[in-house]
Motif scaffolding. Structure first.
Motif, PDB file in Angstrom:
ATOM      1  N   ARG A  37      -1.548  -2.026 -12.255  1.00 22.47           N
ATOM      2  CA  ARG A  37      -0.737  -2.590 -13.460  1.00 22.47           C
ATOM      3  C   ARG A  37      -1.378  -3.831 -14.000  1.00 22.47           C
ATOM      4  N   ARG A  38      -2.331  -4.525 -12.819  1.00 31.22           N
ATOM      5  CA  ARG A  38      -3.094  -5.848 -13.435  1.00 31.22           C
ATOM      6  C   ARG A  38      -4.336  -5.420 -13.779  1.00 31.22           C
ATOM      7  N   GLY A  39      -4.661  -4.161 -13.810  1.00 30.48           N
ATOM      8  CA  GLY A  39      -6.093  -3.627 -14.178  1.00 30.48           C
ATOM      9  C   GLY A  39      -7.277  -4.241 -13.071  1.00 30.48           C
ATOM     10  N   GLN A  40      -6.690  -4.714 -11.838  1.00 29.22           N
ATOM     11  CA  GLN A  40      -7.737  -4.856 -10.957  1.00 29.22           C
ATOM     12  C   GLN A  40      -8.340  -3.756 -10.615  1.00 29.22           C
ATOM     13  N   HIS A  41      -9.773  -4.090  -9.644  1.00 26.96           N
ATOM     14  CA  HIS A  41     -10.422  -2.851  -9.337  1.00 26.96           C
ATOM     15  C   HIS A  41      -9.973  -2.748  -7.823  1.00 26.96           C
ATOM     16  N   ILE A  42      -9.757  -1.278  -7.396  1.00 28.58           N
ATOM     17  CA  ILE A  42      -9.246  -1.058  -6.084  1.00 28.58           C
ATOM     18  C   ILE A  42     -10.367  -0.514  -5.284  1.00 28.58           C
ATOM     19  N   LEU A  43     -10.474  -1.224  -4.162  1.00 30.44           N
ATOM     20  CA  LEU A  43     -11.515  -0.535  -3.437  1.00 30.44           C
ATOM     21  C   LEU A  43     -11.289   0.848  -2.833  1.00 30.44           C
ATOM     22  N   ASN A  44     -12.422   1.607  -2.512  1.00 34.08           N
ATOM     23  CA  ASN A  44     -12.056   2.689  -1.958  1.00 34.08           C
ATOM     24  C   ASN A  44     -11.483   3.052  -0.709  1.00 34.08           C
ATOM     25  N   SER A  45     -11.687   1.891   0.195  1.00 37.99           N
ATOM     26  CA  SER A  45     -10.985   1.868   1.480  1.00 37.99           C
ATOM     27  C   SER A  45      -9.154   1.483   1.260  1.00 37.99           C
ATOM     28  N   LYS A  46      -8.954   1.117   0.128  1.00 38.62           N
ATOM     29  CA  LYS A  46      -7.639   1.020   0.043  1.00 38.62           C
ATOM     30  C   LYS A  46      -6.921   2.146  -0.805  1.00 38.62           C
ATOM     31  N   ILE A  50       8.920   6.931  13.158  1.00 35.44           N
ATOM     32  CA  ILE A  50       8.344   7.594  12.106  1.00 35.44           C
ATOM     33  C   ILE A  50       8.472   7.186  10.613  1.00 35.44           C
ATOM     34  N   LYS A  51       9.620   6.578  10.205  1.00 37.78           N
ATOM     35  CA  LYS A  51       9.991   5.843   9.057  1.00 37.78           C
ATOM     36  C   LYS A  51       9.228   4.737   9.028  1.00 37.78           C
ATOM     37  N   ILE A  52       9.250   3.816   9.953  1.00 38.20           N
ATOM     38  CA  ILE A  52       8.464   2.545  10.049  1.00 38.20           C
ATOM     39  C   ILE A  52       7.119   2.753   9.752  1.00 38.20           C
ATOM     40  N   ALA A  53       6.426   3.949  10.652  1.00 41.27           N
ATOM     41  CA  ALA A  53       4.855   3.916  10.354  1.00 41.27           C
ATOM     42  C   ALA A  53       4.441   4.522   8.910  1.00 41.27           C
ATOM     43  N   ILE A  54       5.271   5.187   8.301  1.00 42.64           N
ATOM     44  CA  ILE A  54       5.196   5.706   6.765  1.00 42.64           C
ATOM     45  C   ILE A  54       5.537   4.352   5.698  1.00 42.64           C
ATOM     46  N   PHE A  55       6.543   3.638   6.307  1.00 48.15           N
ATOM     47  CA  PHE A  55       6.644   2.706   5.368  1.00 48.15           C
ATOM     48  C   PHE A  55       5.693   1.433   5.363  1.00 48.15           C
ATOM     49  N   LYS A  56       5.036   1.083   6.555  1.00 51.94           N
ATOM     50  CA  LYS A  56       4.014   0.221   6.923  1.00 51.94           C
ATOM     51  C   LYS A  56       2.640   0.597   6.275  1.00 51.94           C
ATOM     52  N   PHE A  57       2.257   1.786   6.821  1.00 57.51           N
ATOM     53  CA  PHE A  57       0.798   2.452   6.172  1.00 57.51           C
ATOM     54  C   PHE A  57       0.803   3.315   5.137  1.00 57.51           C
ATOM     55  N   ILE A  58       1.739   3.708   4.645  1.00 52.64           N
ATOM     56  CA  ILE A  58       1.692   4.438   3.524  1.00 52.64           C
ATOM     57  C   ILE A  58       2.488   4.035   2.119  1.00 52.64           C
ATOM     58  N   THR A  59       3.630   3.651   2.398  1.00 50.98           N
ATOM     59  CA  THR A  59       4.601   3.160   1.267  1.00 50.98           C
ATOM     60  C   THR A  59       3.959   1.810   0.770  1.00 50.98           C
ATOM     61  N   LEU A  60       3.957   0.881   1.786  1.00 51.59           N
ATOM     62  CA  LEU A  60       3.581  -0.428   1.076  1.00 51.59           C
ATOM     63  C   LEU A  60       2.065  -0.424   0.487  1.00 51.59           C
ATOM     64  N   PRO A  61       1.091   0.159   1.318  1.00 50.41           N
ATOM     65  CA  PRO A  61       0.074   0.318   0.403  1.00 50.41           C
ATOM     66  C   PRO A  61      -0.200   0.923  -0.882  1.00 50.41           C
ATOM     67  N   LYS A  62       0.644   1.959  -0.975  1.00 51.08           N
ATOM     68  CA  LYS A  62       0.688   2.650  -2.231  1.00 51.08           C
ATOM     69  C   LYS A  62       1.269   1.768  -3.237  1.00 51.08           C
ATOM     70  N   LYS A  63       2.246   0.855  -2.812  1.00 52.77           N
ATOM     71  CA  LYS A  63       2.860  -0.155  -3.769  1.00 52.77           C
ATOM     72  C   LYS A  63       1.766  -1.252  -4.030  1.00 52.77           C
ATOM     73  N   GLU A  64       0.942  -1.596  -3.217  1.00 56.40           N
ATOM     74  CA  GLU A  64      -0.076  -2.589  -3.531  1.00 56.40           C
ATOM     75  C   GLU A  64      -1.058  -2.051  -4.482  1.00 56.40           C
ATOM     76  N   ILE A  65      -1.339  -0.648  -4.286  1.00 62.91           N
ATOM     77  CA  ILE A  65      -2.222   0.153  -5.098  1.00 62.91           C
ATOM     78  C   ILE A  65      -1.641   0.174  -6.738  1.00 62.91           C
ATOM     79  N   ALA A  66      -0.390   0.432  -6.814  1.00 62.23           N
ATOM     80  CA  ALA A  66       0.232   0.476  -8.098  1.00 62.23           C
ATOM     81  C   ALA A  66       0.373  -0.852  -8.808  1.00 62.23           C
ATOM     82  N   ARG A  67       0.361  -1.999  -8.023  1.00 56.61           N
ATOM     83  CA  ARG A  67       0.632  -3.495  -8.546  1.00 56.61           C
ATOM     84  C   ARG A  67      -0.840  -3.700  -9.160  1.00 56.61           C
ATOM     85  N   LEU A  68      -1.804  -3.461  -8.237  1.00 57.78           N
ATOM     86  CA  LEU A  68      -3.267  -3.709  -8.682  1.00 57.78           C
ATOM     87  C   LEU A  68      -3.769  -3.107 -10.093  1.00 57.78           C
TER      88      LEU A  68
END
Length: 535
Positions: free
Chosen positions: A323-332, A303-321
């Motif tokens: 901060r850089r002011g980059q466009h975030i696709l709706n799919s992400k 359960i922890k792995i699934a949350i980390f893989k498909f929830i935590t990591l994508p959220k970190k990627e969204i936050a990174r984008l």
């Protein structure tokens, strides 16, 4: 080609051997030939003592012609008059030909012919006669189809009566292995209680509806997830085969491509945080990189792995984008829920791996199939003798240890063989994801033998599923360190699938080409033969 023809005319019955050449004539010809022989034999016979049934035949005048009424045998109730003999019967088969001794007439004095005789001898070209003939043909074809279906069903029921005692006997012998859905649900529920009582689930999945979705996911895929846990718990030769070490969890995640080495610190944190036994006071061992987790804790880790893989990591990627002011696709932008993340882990990473393992529901169903149960029954005494040879060497309670099972596999020839290099024929078991020698979850695809690691994994995977609660309370884990006869039988089946599912070398191919992959039953049959061959 000769046929044994039983001729029935009224109360008279006669068996003759009728030569039919190459069998290229029609059944109408055969019926006419049988009628001719019946009359000819009756007229030419010498007078003497005759049975009542033969007096009718021998009293017929020389110029008598008897019209064939029907042609059939015990395998088919209707042979079309125009069908070719050799297409339906073979040399030496029996055929029955019925003849009219007198023709019944309707109220207008017109002969009332049987369906067969009408099809054979009514040659009128009127539309009504053609339609009537076609209707009779269709009715007789339907009669043949019904006869064949009923015959198959009768044979099936007879076979069931023969097989039922064998199947029931083996279900008793393998009762611990043939777990049903109720046992699976009961086992999961006990482990689910431990997960809930630890409080960790409320932090991971606060929503109760989503918690129930997670439980339903674990129940639906319990057999597959349990087999994965068992296989990977036996990867490290230095540990036991019933608990999962950090190195084994790490190998599980990297080989299934869920997480890579760049996430090693996160994997370690997940491993340590999954020790819920320490959280609820049921374990005094302090979680560390050197400790081990049990099956229900593996579920927590998943359960922890699934949350980390498909929830935590994508959220970190969204936050990174952001901060850089980059466009975030709706799919992400849309991250899945925890239950959906579990399904993604299973569908994208676990299911492809399971397809290359002698594991999961397909393996369990094969072992529980009537064909395999009958196979085990027919070889039960020999299998028990093989089991007893190794159970008697060290154990006092009639079980086999891992070392004894390894010796059995070696003596039976599972650990010896030629090369599997250069596989050329297509096989879903071989191709697709090509898990080769560096993978822990499948047999070594470059060798016709299984490895010591494979033996440990088979030993672990064949342990029957039971709740771990009682074992954790008493500290008794001897069940996982020894193998009963029922577990031994399942292990043989798994060895067969692991060793033979790729097929055997083509004759004269220098083991470079392989036959198409074998069915699970064929693999298990070959493994049983090996197991029974030990001197």
């Amino acid at each position: 080609m000769k046929l044994i023809v039983t001729i029935k005319a009224g109360d008279s019955t006669q068996d003759i051997v009728l030569p039919v050449g190459h069998g290229t004539q029609s059944f109408k010809w055969l019926a006419d030939a049988a009628a001719f022989r019946y009359i000819h034999d009756g007229v030419s016979a010498r007078h003497g003592h005759l049975s009542n049934s033969r007096r009718q035949q021998h009293s017929l005048p020389p110029n008598t012609n008897l019209l064939p009424k029907d042609v059939y045998n015990e395998d088919c109730p209707f042979f079309h008059p125009e069908d070719v003999i050799k297409d339906h019967v073979t040399d030496g088969q029996r055929i029955t030909v019925e003849l009219y001794t007198e023709l019944p007439l309707d109220e207008y004095g017109i002969p009332k012919l049987s369906h067969w005789a009408f099809i054979a001898f009514r040659h009128g070209e009127s539309q009504s006669q053609l339609e009537r003939k076609e209707r009779y043909v269709q009715e007789k074809r339907a009669e043949v189809e019904k006869f064949q279906i009923e015959r198959i069903e009768r044979a099936r029921l007879r076979q069931i009566e023969i097989e039922r005692p064998k199947i029931l006997r083996m279900r008793e012998v393998l009762a611990d292995q043939l777990i049903d859905s109720a046992v699976i649900e009961s086992t999961l529920n006990e482990e689910w209680v431990q997960i809930k009582e630890s409080g960790i689930l409320d932090n991971l999945v606060p929503d109760e509806a989503q918690q129930e979705e997670v439980r339903s996911f674990l129940l639906k895929n319990y057999v597959e997830l349990t087999d994965l846990y068992k296989f990977y718990s036996a990867v490290n030769s230095g540990g036991g085969t019933h608990t999962l070490e950090f190195i084994e969890l790490n190998k599980f995640l990297t080989e299934t491509s869920i997480l890579g080495e760049e996430h090693s610190s996160a994997i370690l944190r997940i491993f340590i945080d999954s020790h819920i036994g320490a959280k609820n006071g049921k374990s005094k061992v302090k979680p560390s990189i050197h400790s081990q987790i049990h099956r229900h804790e593996f579920f927590v880790a998943l359960i922890k792995i699934a949350i980390f893989k498909f929830i935590t990591l994508p959220k970190k990627e969204i936050a990174r984008l952001k901060r850089r002011g980059q466009h975030i696709l709706n799919s992400k932008r849309n991250v899945p829920t925890a239950p959906k993340a579990l399904e993604l882990v299973y569908d994208e990473h676990l299911a492809p791996v399971l397809a290359n393992m002698p594991a999961g529901t397909k393996m369990r169903d094969a072992i529980a199939s009537k064909e395999v149960l009958i196979l085990f029954h027919d070889n039960l005494d020999a299998l028990k003798r093989s089991f007893d040879k190794f159970a008697a060497s060290e154990s006092e309670n009639g079980t086999i240890s891992l070392s004894e099972f390894s010796e059995f596999a070696t003596r039976a020839g599972f650990t010896g063989g030629g090369s599997r290099m250069g596989l050329q024929k297509s096989s879903s078991f071989r191709n697709g994801r090509a898990f080769e020698r560096n993978h822990s979850n499948t047999a070594d695809k470059t060798s016709m033998c299984v490895t010591p690691k494979d033996i440990r994994q088979i030993f672990s995977a064949s342990q029957n599923d039971r709740p771990e609660e009682a074992e954790q309370k008493t500290g008794d884990v001897s069940h996982y360190e020894e193998m009963s006869f029922s577990e031994f039988a399942e292990a043989i089946a798994r060895l067969g699938v692991m060793n033979f599912a790729q097929g055997r070398p083509e004759v004269g191919s220098d083991e470079q080409e392989y036959q198409e992959e074998l069915s699970y039953y064929e693999c298990i049959k070959m493994a049983v033969e090996k197991a029974c061959s030990i001197e």
